[in-house]
Design an enzyme around this catalytic site. Structure first.
Site, PDB file in Angstrom:
ATOM      1  N   LYS A 164       0.814  -1.198   0.000  1.00  0.00           N
ATOM      2  CA  LYS A 164       0.000   0.000   0.000  1.00  0.00           C
ATOM      3  C   LYS A 164       0.854   1.258   0.000  1.00  0.00           C
ATOM      4  O   LYS A 164       0.348   2.355  -0.210  1.00  0.00           O
ATOM      5  CB  LYS A 164      -0.867   0.030   1.266  1.00  0.00           C
ATOM      6  CG  LYS A 164      -1.749  -1.160   1.464  1.00  0.00           C
ATOM      7  CD  LYS A 164      -2.452  -1.049   2.846  1.00  0.00           C
ATOM      8  CE  LYS A 164      -2.960  -2.387   3.292  1.00  0.00           C
ATOM      9  NZ  LYS A 164      -3.443  -2.340   4.693  1.00  0.00           N
ATOM     10  N   GLY A 165       2.145   1.111   0.307  1.00  0.00           N
ATOM     11  CA  GLY A 165       2.978   2.274   0.594  1.00  0.00           C
ATOM     12  C   GLY A 165       3.024   3.348  -0.484  1.00  0.00           C
ATOM     13  O   GLY A 165       3.212   4.518  -0.191  1.00  0.00           O
ATOM     14  N   GLU A 201       7.527   3.267  -6.959  1.00  0.00           N
ATOM     15  CA  GLU A 201       7.800   2.782  -5.601  1.00  0.00           C
ATOM     16  C   GLU A 201       7.786   3.924  -4.603  1.00  0.00           C
ATOM     17  O   GLU A 201       8.104   5.070  -4.943  1.00  0.00           O
ATOM     18  CB  GLU A 201       9.180   2.106  -5.563  1.00  0.00           C
ATOM     19  CG  GLU A 201       9.119   0.600  -5.687  1.00  0.00           C
ATOM     20  CD  GLU A 201       8.619  -0.088  -4.414  1.00  0.00           C
ATOM     21  OE1 GLU A 201       7.875   0.509  -3.617  1.00  0.00           O
ATOM     22  OE2 GLU A 201       8.992  -1.254  -4.214  1.00  0.00           O
ATOM     23  N   ASP A 202       7.441   3.607  -3.374  1.00  0.00           N
ATOM     24  CA  ASP A 202       7.537   4.597  -2.305  1.00  0.00           C
ATOM     25  C   ASP A 202       8.996   4.778  -1.888  1.00  0.00           C
ATOM     26  O   ASP A 202       9.509   5.884  -1.860  1.00  0.00           O
ATOM     27  CB  ASP A 202       6.658   4.218  -1.103  1.00  0.00           C
ATOM     28  CG  ASP A 202       6.865   2.777  -0.640  1.00  0.00           C
ATOM     29  OD1 ASP A 202       7.644   2.029  -1.272  1.00  0.00           O
ATOM     30  OD2 ASP A 202       6.245   2.390   0.373  1.00  0.00           O
ATOM     31  N   ASP A 231      14.940   0.452  -0.436  1.00  0.00           N
ATOM     32  CA  ASP A 231      15.809   0.328   0.734  1.00  0.00           C
ATOM     33  C   ASP A 231      16.925  -0.655   0.378  1.00  0.00           C
ATOM     34  O   ASP A 231      17.895  -0.272  -0.257  1.00  0.00           O
ATOM     35  CB  ASP A 231      14.928  -0.133   1.906  1.00  0.00           C
ATOM     36  CG  ASP A 231      15.645  -0.125   3.235  1.00  0.00           C
ATOM     37  OD1 ASP A 231      16.181   0.930   3.608  1.00  0.00           O
ATOM     38  OD2 ASP A 231      15.664  -1.168   3.904  1.00  0.00           O
ATOM     39  N   ASP A 239       4.101   3.495   6.286  1.00  0.00           N
ATOM     40  CA  ASP A 239       3.489   3.156   7.566  1.00  0.00           C
ATOM     41  C   ASP A 239       4.495   2.573   8.548  1.00  0.00           C
ATOM     42  O   ASP A 239       5.578   2.125   8.186  1.00  0.00           O
ATOM     43  CB  ASP A 239       2.398   2.108   7.368  1.00  0.00           C
ATOM     44  CG  ASP A 239       2.984   0.717   7.125  1.00  0.00           C
ATOM     45  OD1 ASP A 239       3.831   0.596   6.218  1.00  0.00           O
ATOM     46  OD2 ASP A 239       2.618  -0.222   7.852  1.00  0.00           O
ATOM     47  N   ARG A 289       0.061   6.476   7.614  1.00  0.00           N
ATOM     48  CA  ARG A 289       0.075   6.579   6.155  1.00  0.00           C
ATOM     49  C   ARG A 289      -0.546   7.886   5.658  1.00  0.00           C
ATOM     50  O   ARG A 289      -0.214   8.375   4.589  1.00  0.00           O
ATOM     51  CB  ARG A 289      -0.714   5.420   5.519  1.00  0.00           C
ATOM     52  CG  ARG A 289      -0.077   4.050   5.644  1.00  0.00           C
ATOM     53  CD  ARG A 289      -0.790   3.070   4.710  1.00  0.00           C
ATOM     54  NE  ARG A 289      -0.525   1.674   5.019  1.00  0.00           N
ATOM     55  CZ  ARG A 289       0.529   0.986   4.583  1.00  0.00           C
ATOM     56  NH1 ARG A 289       1.422   1.573   3.823  1.00  0.00           N
ATOM     57  NH2 ARG A 289       0.693  -0.286   4.899  1.00  0.00           N
TER      58      ARG A 289
END
Ligand code: IMP
Ligand code: MG
Length: 180
Positions: free
Chosen positions: A41-42, A96-97, A100, A156, A162
């Site tokens: 969901k990010g 993409e959020d 990493d 989140d 969020r």
């Protein structure tokens, strides 16, 4: 609830950068009708703002995944909801959020490449390069961010925060828990 969160990137800076990315993508993808693919969901807030900053025709689709083994970061990926649209022969822009370790992205890019899109590029709002394990080309990056656990603007911590319109950092990374 927000007392412990320190501001990392403010709402105005986020909005300005997303508009810039939208303008750049609109130039690059004129007449190419890309499919924007986001992972729930990010990415939902970033995608919503980015899509509205893009002025050329696009399609939008979502995937949902579960990550195992490393809590909220990295690990093994399983696709829970696949794309509705066929991407064979299409231009795909993967939204993409945050990248990493890059392990999630590497897995998903491999999976999408197997469907033989005409092209596949990555657009991430945030890039935390210091933690990268899998190296992949990222065509569009919003911001490079330091090694702190970030929340807000879609991101989140155990499903909280969020909705915040800015990006903030929590005092410490939460303990591992199943997430999406
Ligand atoms: P990677 O496989 O390590 O690159 O994992 C990237 C995914 O982990 C992102 O798409 C997020 O869903 C999640 N993630 C990584 N860092 C953070 C963070 O600081 N806050 C919230 N979610 C994060
Ligand atoms: Mg994500």
């Amino acid at each position: 609830m927000n007392n412990n969160i320190s501001l990392v990137i403010g709402e105005d800076d986020l909005q300005r950068r997303v508009r810039e990315l939208g303008a750049e993508i609109s130039r690059d993808y004129a007449d190419r009708n890309p499919i924007l693919v986001a992972v729930l969901k990010g990415s939902f807030v970033f995608l919503a703002d980015l899509a509205r900053a893009i002025t050329v025709p696009v399609n939008i689709d979502f995937m949902a995944i579960t990550r195992y083994g490393a809590g909220t970061r990295g690990g093994v990926v399983r696709i829970e909801k696949d794309l509705d649209l066929a991407i064979t022969g299409r231009e795909v822009l993967f939204v993409e959020d945050i990248v990493d370790t890059g392990l999630t992205l590497a897995y998903l890019v491999r999976s999408l490449q197997a469907r033989e899109p005409a092209g596949l590029a990555v657009c991430t709002l945030l890039d935390r390069r210091v933690r990268r394990l899998a190296n992949l080309p990222i065509r569009y990056t919003g911001f490079e961010v330091p090694d702190r656990f970030l929340v807000g603007y879609g991101l989140d911590s155990r499903e909280n925060y969020r909705h915040l319109p800015f990006l903030g950092a929590l005092p410490e990374e939460p303990k591992p828990a199943k997430q999406s």
